[in-house]
Write a protein that holds these residues in place. Structure first.
Motif, PDB file in Angstrom:
ATOM      1  N   ALA A 115       0.836  -1.207   0.000  1.00  0.00           N
ATOM      2  CA  ALA A 115       0.000   0.000   0.000  1.00  0.00           C
ATOM      3  C   ALA A 115       0.871   1.257   0.000  1.00  0.00           C
ATOM      4  CB  ALA A 115      -0.915  -0.010   1.209  1.00  0.00           C
ATOM      5  N   ALA A 147       0.991   4.052  -2.922  1.00  0.00           N
ATOM      6  CA  ALA A 147       0.789   5.477  -2.633  1.00  0.00           C
ATOM      7  C   ALA A 147       2.003   6.296  -3.054  1.00  0.00           C
ATOM      8  CB  ALA A 147       0.527   5.654  -1.143  1.00  0.00           C
ATOM      9  N   ASN A 180      -5.295   3.716  -7.000  1.00  0.00           N
ATOM     10  CA  ASN A 180      -5.530   4.265  -5.655  1.00  0.00           C
ATOM     11  C   ASN A 180      -6.903   3.862  -5.119  1.00  0.00           C
ATOM     12  OD1 ASN A 180      -3.046   5.559  -5.405  1.00  0.00           O
ATOM     13  ND2 ASN A 180      -3.773   7.395  -6.477  1.00  0.00           N
ATOM     14  N   SER A 192      -6.862   0.253  -4.013  1.00  0.00           N
ATOM     15  CA  SER A 192      -6.155   0.117  -2.730  1.00  0.00           C
ATOM     16  C   SER A 192      -7.028   0.576  -1.577  1.00  0.00           C
ATOM     17  CB  SER A 192      -4.859   0.919  -2.781  1.00  0.00           C
ATOM     18  OG  SER A 192      -4.158   0.812  -1.564  1.00  0.00           O
ATOM     19  N   LYS A 193      -7.748   1.685  -1.758  1.00  0.00           N
ATOM     20  CA  LYS A 193      -8.623   2.182  -0.696  1.00  0.00           C
ATOM     21  C   LYS A 193      -9.772   1.213  -0.424  1.00  0.00           C
ATOM     22  CE  LYS A 193      -7.702   7.115  -1.454  1.00  0.00           C
ATOM     23  NZ  LYS A 193      -8.280   8.400  -1.856  1.00  0.00           N
ATOM     24  N   TYR A 218      -8.681  -1.882   1.631  1.00  0.00           N
ATOM     25  CA  TYR A 218      -8.447  -1.628   3.050  1.00  0.00           C
ATOM     26  C   TYR A 218      -9.600  -0.851   3.699  1.00  0.00           C
ATOM     27  CZ  TYR A 218      -3.705  -3.222   2.187  1.00  0.00           C
ATOM     28  OH  TYR A 218      -2.612  -3.977   1.856  1.00  0.00           O
ATOM     29  N   MET A 236     -10.910   1.940   3.078  1.00  0.00           N
ATOM     30  CA  MET A 236     -10.602   3.359   3.294  1.00  0.00           C
ATOM     31  C   MET A 236     -11.493   4.266   2.461  1.00  0.00           C
ATOM     32  SD  MET A 236      -6.437   3.065   3.255  1.00  0.00           S
ATOM     33  CE  MET A 236      -6.226   4.826   3.447  1.00  0.00           C
ATOM     34  N   GLN A 237     -12.245   3.689   1.527  1.00  0.00           N
ATOM     35  CA  GLN A 237     -13.117   4.479   0.665  1.00  0.00           C
ATOM     36  C   GLN A 237     -14.557   4.288   1.119  1.00  0.00           C
ATOM     37  OE1 GLN A 237     -12.316   6.608  -1.691  1.00  0.00           O
ATOM     38  NE2 GLN A 237     -14.415   7.103  -2.245  1.00  0.00           N
TER      39      GLN A 237
END
Length: 316
Positions: free
Chosen positions: A239, A243, A295, A298-299, A302, A304-305
């Motif tokens: 990750a 990033a 991106n 990836s979010k 995890y 994160m989105q």
């Protein structure tokens, strides 16, 4: 795995120990009953004592008051058979009417080892004859010598049945004790396996017949936890790399797209140069979209989105 043969051997040992325990207990119970109901020689001794205490007087034979009272209390009748005439020359007051007053030699032999009219009889030598004591019916079971309590013989089937029931209950108790110990040994193992499924840190006490299995579960848990930590480090590194790469590419890509946009609006470029500038812009835009998708993936991986869910009508 050594624990399984060990467990099987342990249960076989418990089985043999249980059988041995049952045999020992049965022997003890039967010994206790046999000793308690041991052949009873006291009636013969009592007959001898009564015969000795029966004294001949001028008016006839007389028994002392203590022995008379004891005979009455125990509902025992007594007679004296004259050795010459084979007739009864003395008797207690409670003599049953069915008892003969004269006897032959064969009758005397029979009553010595058996019964008179169902009354268990015991004899003792006295002055001038034989004293015969007649005990209540079904009070003794005579088998020549010795005698057994009648009630013991009558209750023998019930006694055997009680012993069988006691054996069955003992087997059930042993089974319950063994299975409860096995359940206590298996319960932590089951909980440990469930913990491995959820990837939790698991520790099972390594004791009892399943200690080897508990040790294997603990080792497996440690291995899974170590692998989980390695995977987390790899995912974190990936990750961070994504990033970092996205950030490092985004800045030069913006500069490339900015310069290409300036060149696209320059009227002094030839058609071939403008075509090349357009290609640079399209490819740069494609690279920008790829970085955005990378991106976003990836979010999403995890969490994160944020995801905004709403209902829609698919007909429109």
């Amino acid at each position: 795995m050594k624990s399984v043969p060990k467990l099987i051997g342990r249960f076989i040992g418990i089985l043999f120990m249980s059988l041995l325990l049952l045999i020992i207990l049965n022997v003890l119970v039967l010994s206790f009953i046999s000793v308690k109901q041991l052949s009873n020689s006291s009636p013969y001794q009592t007959a001898e004592e009564i015969a000795v205490s029966l004294q001949k007087k001028d008016s006839g034979f007389k028994l002392d008051s203590n022995n008379q009272k004891w005979l009455q209390t125990n509902n025992i009748w007594a007679i004296l058979i004259d050795e010459d005439t084979k007739t009864v020359t003395w008797q207690t007051d409670d003599l049953p009417e069915t008892i003969p007053k004269s006897y032959s030699l064969s009758a005397i032999s029979s009553l010595t080892s058996g019964y008179i009219d169902g009354y268990p009889t015991y004899t003792g030598a006295s002055e001038g004859g034989i004293v015969v004591l007649g005990y209540p019916k079904k009070s003794y079971w005579k088998h020549i010598w010795p005698s057994w309590d009648y009630q013991f013989i009558a209750d023998l089937p019930q006694t055997v049945f009680i012993v069988l029931i006691a054996n069955l209950l003992l087997i059930v108790l042993i089974y319950y004790w063994v299975t409860s110990k096995l359940t206590k040994s298996i319960a932590p193992i089951v909980q440990g396996i469930q913990g491995l499924v959820t990837k939790n840190n698991v520790y099972v006490k390594e004791k009892g017949p399943l200690s080897e299995l508990a040790m294997n579960i603990n080792q497996t848990s440690q291995t899974l936890q170590s692998q989980e930590r390695v995977l987390k480090k790899r995912e974190t590194a990936r990750a961070n790399w994504i990033a970092g790469v996205s950030h490092d590419i985004r800045t030069p890509l913006s500069m490339v797209m900015g310069y290409a946009g300036q060149l696209e609006s320059n009227p002094s470029l030839s058609l071939d140069e403008q075509h090349k500038v357009n290609i640079i812009l399209r490819q740069s835009e494609k690279m920008k979209n790829l970085i955005k998708d990378l991106n976003l993936a990836s979010k999403l991986e995890y969490n994160m989105q944020p995801i905004n869910m709403e209902k829609i009508n698919v007909q429109y």
